[in-house]
Design a protein around this motif. Structure first.
Motif, mmCIF file in Angstrom:
data_model
loop_
_atom_site.group_PDB
_atom_site.id
_atom_site.type_symbol
_atom_site.label_atom_id
_atom_site.label_comp_id
_atom_site.label_asym_id
_atom_site.label_seq_id
_atom_site.Cartn_x
_atom_site.Cartn_y
_atom_site.Cartn_z
ATOM 1 N N GLN A 188 0.817 -1.200 0.000
ATOM 2 C CA GLN A 188 0.000 0.000 0.000
ATOM 3 C C GLN A 188 0.859 1.261 0.000
ATOM 4 O O GLN A 188 0.575 2.220 -0.721
ATOM 5 C CB GLN A 188 -0.924 0.000 1.223
ATOM 6 N N ARG A 226 1.007 4.158 -2.915
ATOM 7 C CA ARG A 226 0.897 5.580 -2.576
ATOM 8 C C ARG A 226 2.061 6.372 -3.165
ATOM 9 O O ARG A 226 1.873 7.418 -3.801
ATOM 10 C CB ARG A 226 0.897 5.709 -1.058
ATOM 11 N N PHE A 250 -7.855 3.479 -2.535
ATOM 12 C CA PHE A 250 -7.052 3.289 -1.322
ATOM 13 C C PHE A 250 -5.734 4.054 -1.445
ATOM 14 O O PHE A 250 -5.314 4.752 -0.504
ATOM 15 C CB PHE A 250 -6.766 1.804 -1.101
ATOM 16 N N HIS A 281 -4.356 7.269 0.907
ATOM 17 C CA HIS A 281 -3.056 7.253 1.577
ATOM 18 C C HIS A 281 -2.138 8.358 1.045
ATOM 19 O O HIS A 281 -1.326 8.912 1.810
ATOM 20 C CB HIS A 281 -2.408 5.880 1.434
ATOM 21 N N ILE A 322 -12.118 9.642 -3.787
ATOM 22 C CA ILE A 322 -11.892 8.318 -3.198
ATOM 23 C C ILE A 322 -13.126 7.486 -3.519
ATOM 24 O O ILE A 322 -14.153 7.579 -2.853
ATOM 25 C CB ILE A 322 -11.686 8.443 -1.671
ATOM 26 N N VAL A 375 -14.106 2.434 -2.376
ATOM 27 C CA VAL A 375 -13.115 1.997 -1.387
ATOM 28 C C VAL A 375 -13.813 1.310 -0.217
ATOM 29 O O VAL A 375 -14.776 1.840 0.335
ATOM 30 C CB VAL A 375 -12.281 3.196 -0.896
ATOM 31 N N ALA A 423 -12.381 -4.006 4.500
ATOM 32 C CA ALA A 423 -12.129 -3.057 5.573
ATOM 33 C C ALA A 423 -12.815 -3.400 6.894
ATOM 34 O O ALA A 423 -12.200 -3.247 7.953
ATOM 35 C CB ALA A 423 -12.535 -1.650 5.135
ATOM 36 N N GLN A 458 -3.366 -5.736 -1.918
ATOM 37 C CA GLN A 458 -4.732 -5.966 -1.459
ATOM 38 C C GLN A 458 -4.782 -6.682 -0.103
ATOM 39 O O GLN A 458 -5.457 -6.254 0.833
ATOM 40 C CB GLN A 458 -5.483 -6.807 -2.498
ATOM 41 N N ARG A 503 -3.052 -4.504 2.978
ATOM 42 C CA ARG A 503 -3.303 -3.082 3.247
ATOM 43 C C ARG A 503 -4.070 -2.889 4.556
ATOM 44 O O ARG A 503 -4.856 -3.740 4.965
ATOM 45 C CB ARG A 503 -4.077 -2.456 2.085
ATOM 46 N N SER A 556 -6.834 -1.495 7.259
ATOM 47 C CA SER A 556 -8.266 -1.264 7.173
ATOM 48 C C SER A 556 -8.575 0.228 7.220
ATOM 49 O O SER A 556 -7.929 0.987 7.953
ATOM 50 C CB SER A 556 -8.976 -1.968 8.328
ATOM 51 N N ILE A 557 -9.585 0.642 6.481
ATOM 52 C CA ILE A 557 -10.070 2.020 6.565
ATOM 53 C C ILE A 557 -10.416 2.373 8.010
ATOM 54 O O ILE A 557 -10.161 3.492 8.476
ATOM 55 C CB ILE A 557 -11.313 2.193 5.676
ATOM 56 N N CYS A 573 -18.361 -1.624 0.170
ATOM 57 C CA CYS A 573 -17.820 -0.267 0.254
ATOM 58 C C CYS A 573 -18.752 0.734 0.933
ATOM 59 O O CYS A 573 -18.325 1.853 1.242
ATOM 60 C CB CYS A 573 -17.478 0.243 -1.150
#
Length: 295
Positions: A73, A77, A102, A106, A120, A123, A127, A198, A201, A203-204, A229
């Motif tokens: 991730q 970014r 994602f 970031h 965004i 997404v 998560a 994937q 990464r 979690s939101i 999402c």
């Protein structure tokens, strides 16, 4: 349109297309897409903006690093930053869908001074805390399919998920093109992306504090039938003070292709508000917890 190659700070070459002139928009694609996924947006916005698209690492003609440890991730970014640096772009509107969304979030958290705004979109996969294990398992299964099955079969399995059928039902021709392009992807690159980006990464829902501190104007977008999402999108709206939320009706995960006119219209209005200095932060009086204002 200009096609160029940019080398990232860790030595990976990325294929980039640069179209139009004006304020820059960087588009960051989803796992099942590539730079071609933003064709409806580039055709629309390149009339007034400089539109930058690129293939992520693992997506030829970008390089395909052989180990999944070269994918993460943080690296996704920083690849946005490296593309901007390679083109001499100091600030841009950054638009990401799904995996690209994602990376866009970031990017805004790490480099807010480089982001004029963030879109965004789509997404949330994996998560929720109760879905983390399931998502990791499904990423591994999908990675093994890309490694062991013919690419068309593995891509076909991935592209027929429950949040893609909406696109197929609305636009069979567009969906067929999307699936054909997915089948052209590199199997090793797909497997490495699943395992490196994937599956690993954050979690939101672990990003609440840094999102509260972020002041970059943000537009969160989701389809109302993109179940993985929805919850994450509401969470981002509640924690990013300078954010708005668009929920597109009867729409799945591939929202920029499924509803390109509506997607473009929302972005155009958002960019205009940002550039005029009229995109607001949420008024703290609206977050007191009171229902009727009686406390």
């Amino acid at each position: 349109m200009t096609e160029i190659t940019i080398t990232t700070t860790d030595g990976v070459t990325l294929a980039v297309e640069d179209t139009g002139a004006g304020a820059a928009i960087v588009f960051v694609h989803e796992f099942a897409g590539d730079l071609r996924s933003f064709e409806p947006q580039v055709r629309f916005f390149s009339r007034r903006y400089r539109c930058i698209t690129y293939n992520a690492r693992g997506y030829p003609p970008s390089a395909v690093p052989p180990s999944h440890e070269s994918y993460s991730q943080d690296r996704a970014r920083d690849d946005i930053r490296d593309v901007m640096d390679g083109l001499g772009v100091q600030g841009a509107h950054v638009v990401g869908v799904s995996m690209g969304g994602f990376a866009t979030l970031h990017f805004g958290l790490a480099y807010p001074h480089r982001a004029k705004s963030l879109v965004i979109a789509g997404v949330g996969y994996g998560a929720p805390p109760d879905k983390r294990g399931q998502f990791a398992e499904e990423c591994e299964v999908a990675a093994k399919r890309f490694e062991t099955l013919p690419i068309a079969e593995a891509a076909g399995s991935y592209g027929r998920g429950p949040t893609r059928v909406q696109y197929e039902n609305k636009d069979p021709r567009g969906y067929a093109e999307f699936m054909a392009q997915l089948a052209e992807h590199d199997a090793k690159g797909a497997a490495n992306t699943l395992r490196g980006v994937q599956k690993r990464r954050p979690s939101i829902f672990d990003l609440a504090e840094p999102m509260r501190a972020m002041a970059v104007p943000s537009l969160v977008m989701t389809g109302d039938e993109d179940d993985p999402c929805l919850e994450a999108s509401v969470f981002m709206k509640r924690h990013i003070a300078a954010s708005g939320l668009v929920v597109m009706p009867c729409t799945g995960h591939t929202l920029n292709l499924e509803e390109p006119a509506a997607f473009n219209a929302h972005l155009a209005e958002f960019f205009s508000a940002v550039e005029l200095g009229r995109w607001p932060r949420r008024d703290p009086r609206s977050t007191t917890g009171s229902i009727l204002g009686t406390r």
